[in-house]
Design a protein around this motif. Sequence first.
Motif, PDB file in Angstrom:
ATOM      1  N   ASN A   8       0.823  -1.209   0.000  1.00 31.37           N
ATOM      2  CA  ASN A   8       0.000   0.000   0.000  1.00 31.37           C
ATOM      3  C   ASN A   8       0.859   1.262   0.000  1.00 31.37           C
ATOM      4  O   ASN A   8       0.567   2.224  -0.709  1.00 31.37           O
ATOM      5  N   LEU A   9       1.912   1.261   0.803  1.00 28.74           N
ATOM      6  CA  LEU A   9       2.818   2.414   0.830  1.00 28.74           C
ATOM      7  C   LEU A   9       3.530   2.577  -0.515  1.00 28.74           C
ATOM      8  O   LEU A   9       3.664   3.685  -1.034  1.00 28.74           O
ATOM      9  N   TRP A  10       3.979   1.478  -1.064  1.00 28.87           N
ATOM     10  CA  TRP A  10       4.711   1.475  -2.326  1.00 28.87           C
ATOM     11  C   TRP A  10       3.846   2.029  -3.456  1.00 28.87           C
ATOM     12  O   TRP A  10       4.332   2.722  -4.339  1.00 28.87           O
ATOM     13  N   GLU A  11       2.551   1.742  -3.392  1.00 34.08           N
ATOM     14  CA  GLU A  11       1.633   2.208  -4.430  1.00 34.08           C
ATOM     15  C   GLU A  11       1.157   3.641  -4.208  1.00 34.08           C
ATOM     16  O   GLU A  11       0.463   4.198  -5.047  1.00 34.08           O
ATOM     17  N   THR A  12       1.539   4.242  -3.084  1.00 27.26           N
ATOM     18  CA  THR A  12       1.155   5.625  -2.802  1.00 27.26           C
ATOM     19  C   THR A  12       1.787   6.539  -3.846  1.00 27.26           C
ATOM     20  O   THR A  12       2.986   6.460  -4.100  1.00 27.26           O
ATOM     21  N   PRO A  13       0.999   7.413  -4.437  1.00 29.47           N
ATOM     22  CA  PRO A  13       1.521   8.250  -5.525  1.00 29.47           C
ATOM     23  C   PRO A  13       2.415   9.406  -5.082  1.00 29.47           C
ATOM     24  O   PRO A  13       2.912  10.137  -5.906  1.00 29.47           O
ATOM     25  N   TRP A  14       2.621   9.593  -3.803  1.00 28.90           N
ATOM     26  CA  TRP A  14       3.439  10.712  -3.346  1.00 28.90           C
ATOM     27  C   TRP A  14       4.899  10.475  -3.675  1.00 28.90           C
ATOM     28  O   TRP A  14       5.410   9.375  -3.597  1.00 28.90           O
ATOM     29  N   ASP A  15       5.557  11.546  -4.012  1.00 26.52           N
ATOM     30  CA  ASP A  15       6.983  11.470  -4.289  1.00 26.52           C
ATOM     31  C   ASP A  15       7.727  11.854  -3.004  1.00 26.52           C
ATOM     32  O   ASP A  15       8.188  12.975  -2.848  1.00 26.52           O
ATOM     33  N   ASP A  16       7.796  10.919  -2.093  1.00 20.01           N
ATOM     34  CA  ASP A  16       8.377  11.187  -0.774  1.00 20.01           C
ATOM     35  C   ASP A  16       9.281  10.019  -0.381  1.00 20.01           C
ATOM     36  O   ASP A  16       8.837   8.872  -0.338  1.00 20.01           O
ATOM     37  N   GLU A  17      10.524  10.341  -0.088  1.00 15.93           N
ATOM     38  CA  GLU A  17      11.494   9.297   0.278  1.00 15.93           C
ATOM     39  C   GLU A  17      11.086   8.539   1.535  1.00 15.93           C
ATOM     40  O   GLU A  17      11.386   7.356   1.681  1.00 15.93           O
ATOM     41  N   MET A  18      10.419   9.211   2.448  1.00 10.96           N
ATOM     42  CA  MET A  18      10.011   8.548   3.690  1.00 10.96           C
ATOM     43  C   MET A  18       8.988   7.445   3.411  1.00 10.96           C
ATOM     44  O   MET A  18       8.957   6.442   4.105  1.00 10.96           O
TER      45      MET A  18
END
Length: 177
Positions: A19-29
């Motif tokens: 789920n995190l991996w598929e998050t569209p945000w461009d955030d290193e965290m």
Amino acid sequence: MCDVRLFRSARLDFETAKNLWETPWDDEMILNNAAYHLQQAVEKVLKGALECVGVTVPNTHKITKLLSMIADNGANLFITDWIDDHSEMLSEWEAETRYNMDFIVEKRKLDRAMEEIEVFFRQNGIQKELRPELQDEAMREKLLCCLPEARRKCSDFELNCYYLMFKKRVETKTQLQ
């Protein structure tokens, strides 16, 4: 105590990572958090398999150490080449992704890890769908005979986990027939 809870927790960590991996945000965290949950998923499967062969699992997050213990103790787990080859990277992800604010997981490495850990889970039956071996009614019955009566009504996921725990016993029953 060998039961399905570590395997269930591992699956939840994998789903969280996905789920995190598929998050569209461009955030290193986000990538670091996904990597941490992937490491946890692998660690918990390894520890669960060790518990199933009666090994007291040490308080470690080192995938390399756990893999060595799997090999030494005959745990019923298929270790993919990728998991074996990337055990040190996975171990690094446990602490570095949480405590080193300058640490950044490369997206390409995380992409590959997602694919490979999914393969590892599938090959070991850490999945919701009934594993192929248990599609056979006779094999499923042999497995159910290994379980206490109270545990026989369970989900396909739990049956898959019980198969990991009792595979050798089920195979022995098959050979005797």
